[in-house]
Write an enzyme that holds these catalytic residues in place. Structure first.
Site, PDB file in Angstrom:
ATOM      1  N   GLU A   1      -2.398   0.528  -8.547  1.00  0.00           N
ATOM      2  CA  GLU A   1      -3.822   0.190  -8.421  1.00  0.00           C
ATOM      3  C   GLU A   1      -4.594   1.360  -7.822  1.00  0.00           C
ATOM      4  OE1 GLU A   1      -6.536  -2.990  -5.837  1.00  0.00           O
ATOM      5  OE2 GLU A   1      -4.457  -3.491  -6.359  1.00  0.00           O
TER       6      GLU A   1
ATOM      7  N   ASP B   1      -0.563   0.029  -4.479  1.00  0.00           N
ATOM      8  CA  ASP B   1      -1.998   0.307  -4.423  1.00  0.00           C
ATOM      9  C   ASP B   1      -2.224   1.563  -3.595  1.00  0.00           C
ATOM     10  OD1 ASP B   1      -4.746   0.288  -4.190  1.00  0.00           O
ATOM     11  OD2 ASP B   1      -4.874  -1.694  -3.265  1.00  0.00           O
TER      12      ASP B   1
ATOM     13  N   ASP C   1     -14.535  -7.148  -8.434  1.00  0.00           N
ATOM     14  CA  ASP C   1     -14.823  -7.471  -7.041  1.00  0.00           C
ATOM     15  C   ASP C   1     -16.104  -8.292  -7.013  1.00  0.00           C
ATOM     16  OD1 ASP C   1     -14.237  -6.385  -3.968  1.00  0.00           O
ATOM     17  OD2 ASP C   1     -16.336  -6.844  -4.354  1.00  0.00           O
TER      18      ASP C   1
ATOM     19  N   LYS D   1       0.829  -1.196   0.000  1.00  0.00           N
ATOM     20  CA  LYS D   1       0.000   0.000   0.000  1.00  0.00           C
ATOM     21  C   LYS D   1       0.867   1.251   0.000  1.00  0.00           C
ATOM     22  CE  LYS D   1      -3.909  -2.258   0.302  1.00  0.00           C
ATOM     23  NZ  LYS D   1      -5.037  -2.127  -0.645  1.00  0.00           N
TER      24      LYS D   1
ATOM     25  N   GLU E   1     -11.860  -2.629  -8.052  1.00  0.00           N
ATOM     26  CA  GLU E   1     -12.492  -3.130  -6.831  1.00  0.00           C
ATOM     27  C   GLU E   1     -13.638  -2.224  -6.373  1.00  0.00           C
ATOM     28  OE1 GLU E   1     -10.704  -2.362  -2.714  1.00  0.00           O
ATOM     29  OE2 GLU E   1      -8.910  -2.505  -3.956  1.00  0.00           O
TER      30      GLU E   1
ATOM     31  N   HIS F   1      -9.943  -8.502  -7.082  1.00  0.00           N
ATOM     32  CA  HIS F   1      -9.703  -7.991  -5.738  1.00  0.00           C
ATOM     33  C   HIS F   1     -10.215  -9.023  -4.731  1.00  0.00           C
ATOM     34  CE1 HIS F   1     -11.485  -5.718  -2.202  1.00  0.00           C
ATOM     35  NE2 HIS F   1     -10.200  -5.472  -2.095  1.00  0.00           N
TER      36      HIS F   1
END
Length: 491
Positions: free
Chosen positions: A319, A293, A371, A241, A348, A398
Site C-alpha cells: 500500500e 503499507d 478515504d 507497516k 488514502e 482506508h
C-alpha cells in the site's frame, strides 16, 4: 466555536421574511472544533512516514432553526488541524441562511455549488486543505440529510432510485471514463438483487482487516499479543507497516506470519486458502492474508527493490509505495511486482476523483482505497465507487484514524448493495482506536466483520460526545490544559 452568518443576522422581520422563514427550515449557524487526541504517546498510528501522530478531527456541526443538525469531520494528525478548521468556517458560512431541502433534492449539484466559490477554489483546486474542509462540510450535510429522513446514511443512499443516486454524484472531470448515462445503466443493472444483498450484509456483516496490530512503533510483544487477539476476534486479514528498516520489516513480517499461519492459533478452525475469496491474495495455510503499507516513503525504484525483497512473507499488496498522486509510478511498481505475485493498493491520500480516474486508466492498482474525508465527502466518494466498479477493481477503504471506521462502513455497504454488488474480495480496514468518543460507534461481530449501522437517528455515525470535545479540544480542552499544568492559552 459558534458562527452566525451576516446573511442570517441581516434578515429583516418583514411579513414576507417571517412567513417564508416559519414555513421553511433554514441553516442558522455552525460550530467548528479542533480536537486532538494524544495517540503519539502510545505509538498508535505510527508508520515510516508519520512517526508522531496525534489523531485529530477538524469537526463541524451545522444547525437549523427546526432542531435538525448535521455533523461532519475530516481526519488530521495534529498540527495543522486549526488551518483546516479555518477553511471549514469559510465553506460552512456559505450554507447559512439556506434551506437544506434545496440541497437534498440534488446532492450532486449541491456538491458542485460547494466547490464553486472561485476565490476558495483557487487555493486548491479540489485538493489540499480546502478539499479536506469541503469533506467535513459535505459530510455534515449528508449527515443532516440522513437524519432528516430517519435513516442511517447507507440506507438513505441504497434506497435511492438509480437516477437519484446519479444525481447525488460528482461527475465533473470524469466523464471521459464514466458518463452519467453509463452510471445510470450500471446502477439499474444492480437493482434486481439489492434487497437480497441488503439482507445478507445486515445478517453476516461486512468483511474487515485489522491494522492496529501492526503499527511501526509497537514492540514485538505488543504486536504478537494484538495479532493473537485479532485472530481470536475472527480476523484473517492483517496489515503491518513497513519502510523504516528492511531487516526489521522482514523479521516482523516473519513473526506475524508465524502466528497467523499456525493452525494451533485457530481452535475453531480456519479458512480454506483455495477458496475464491482468497484467490490471488497469497493466503497462508490457514487462509490468513498479510498486507504491507509503506505510507509513501519510497521513490519508484526503491519501492520495487524493497518490496521484492519482502516476497518471502507473501504480502497480498503493498500500500502507498510512493507519492500518492504519481499514477504512472504506481503503474510501474505494479508491473515490476507482478512476477512476485504482489499487488499494489493506494488511495488514502489521493487528492480527488481525478487521481483515481488516472490510477484506474493506467492499470496502476489492484485495490482502490478510498478515504471518507480525503475525498471531499460522500458525493465525490460515489464517483470513485462507480469508476472502480466499472474497472472491476475492489474497493477496500482506508480507516486508520479517528472517526474513519464510523464513516466508512456506510460507504462499503453502499458499494456492495447498490454499486459493485460484491463483497467477496473486499475488506474494510479496522483500527481499534478512539471509538469510545462516538455515541454511534462502529462495532464488530464474532466473525471479524463490521456490523451494519442500524439506528435511524445516527445519520453518518460521526457525532462526537460533547464531553469528548470539551476534554480534547485544542488548545484549551481539559486534557490539554492539564498537560500544561493548568495554563490556558489565548486563541
Amino acid at each position: 466555536m459558534t458562527h452566525l452568518s451576516p446573511f442570517f443576522l441581516s434578515l429583516k422581520p418583514t411579513s414576507t421574511t417571517l412567513n417564508t422563514y416559519t414555513m421553511t427550515t433554514r441553516i442558522t449557524h455552525f460550530e467548528t472544533h479542533d480536537i486532538r487526541f494524544p495517540t503519539s504517546l502510545t505509538g498508535d498510528g505510527t508508520d515510516a512516514m508519520n512517526t508522531d501522530c496525534d489523531y485529530s478531527s477538524a469537526y463541524v456541526t451545522i444547525y437549523t432553526d427546526s432542531g435538525l443538525v448535521g455533523h461532519g469531520m475530516t481526519f488530521t494528525i495534529g498540527r495543522g488541524t486549526d488551518i483546516v478548521c479555518h477553511a471549514i468556517r469559510e465553506l460552512a458560512g456559505r450554507l447559512v441562511g439556506q434551506d437544506p431541502e434545496s440541497f437534498f433534492e440534488n446532492m450532486g449539484k449541491a456538491w458542485d455549488w460547494m466547490c464553486s466559490d472561485s476565490q476558495l477554489r483557487w487555493i486548491g483546486p479540489e485538493k489540499g486543505v480546502i478539499h479536506l474542509a469541503t469533506a467535513a462540510v459535505n459530510n455534515a450535510l449528508w449527515d443532516m440529510f440522513a437524519r432528516a429522513r430517519g435513516k442511517p446514511l447507507w440506507k438513505l443512499i441504497v434506497d435511492m432510485t438509480p437516477k437519484e443516486l446519479v444525481n447525488a454524484t460528482a461527475f465533473r472531470y470524469i466523464t471521459d471514463v464514466l458518463t452519467r448515462e453509463e452510471a445510470l445503466a450500471m446502477l439499474q443493472a444492480k437493482e434486481a438483487g439489492k434487497r437480497e444483498r441488503e439482507a445478507l450484509v445486515t445478517k453476516v456483516g461486512y468483511p474487515a482487516y485489522i491494522t492496529s496490530a501492526g503499527w511501526l512503533g509497537y514492540s514485538d510483544e505488543k504486536v504478537s499479543r494484538l495479532t493473537k487477539e485479532a485472530l481470536a476476534s475472527g480476523f484473517n486479514h492483517f496489515k503491518m507497516k513497513v519502510g523504516a528498516d528492511f531487516k526489521d520489516d522482514l523479521r516482523r513480517g516473519k513473526m506475524i506470519r508465524s502466528i497467523i499461519d499456525d493452525p494451533a492459533n485457530y481452535p475453531s478452525g480456519f479458512k480454506d486458502p483455495s477458496s475464491p475469496e482468497l484467490a490471488g491474495k497469497n493466503a497462508g495455510p490457514t487462509g490468513a492474508v498479510l498486507m504491507i503499507d509503506a505510507n509513501q516513503v519510497w521513490d519508484v525504484p526503491q519501492a520495487i527493490e524493497y518490496v521484492a525483497g519482502l516476497a518471502e512473507i507473501r504480502p497480498w499488496f503493498i500500500e502507498e509505495p510512493t507519492a500518492p498522486d504519481d499514477a504512472l509510478g504506481h503503474a510501474a511498481i505494479r508491473r515490476a511486482l507482478k512476477p512476485y505475485g504482489i499487488g499494489v493498493a493506494t488511495g488514502e491520500h489521493a487528492h480527488n476523483r481525478m487521481v483515481f480516474k488516472q490510477l484506474l486508466q493506467a492499470e496502476a492498482i489492484d485495490v482502490c482505497q478510498i478515504d471518507s474525508c480525503r475525498l471531499a465527502g460522500v458525493s465525490e466518494v460515489l464517483s470513485v465507487l462507480l469508476m472502480a466498479a466499472k474497472f472491476g477493481v475492489p474497493v477496500c477503504p482506508h480507516a486508520g484514524g479517528v472517526g474513519l471506521c464510523e464513516y466508512v462502513i456506510h460507504l462499503s455497504v453502499i458499494d456492495y448493495i447498490a454499486i459493485s454488488g460484491t463483497m467477496e474480495r473486499n475488506v474494510l480496514e479496522f483500527a481499534d482506536h478512539l471509538h469510545e468518543h462516538f455515541p454511534y460507534r462502529c462495532t464488530m461481530n464474532e466473525r471479524g466483520r463490521y456490523n451494519v449501522p442500524s439506528n435511524p437517528k445516527e445519520g453518518y455515525s460521526i457525532e462526537m460526545y460533547k464531553e469528548s470535545i470539551a476534554e480534547y479540544e485544542w488548545p484549551n480542552g481539559s486534557y490539554w490544559v492539564g498537560v500544561r499544568g493548568g495554563k490556558v492559552l489565548s486563541t
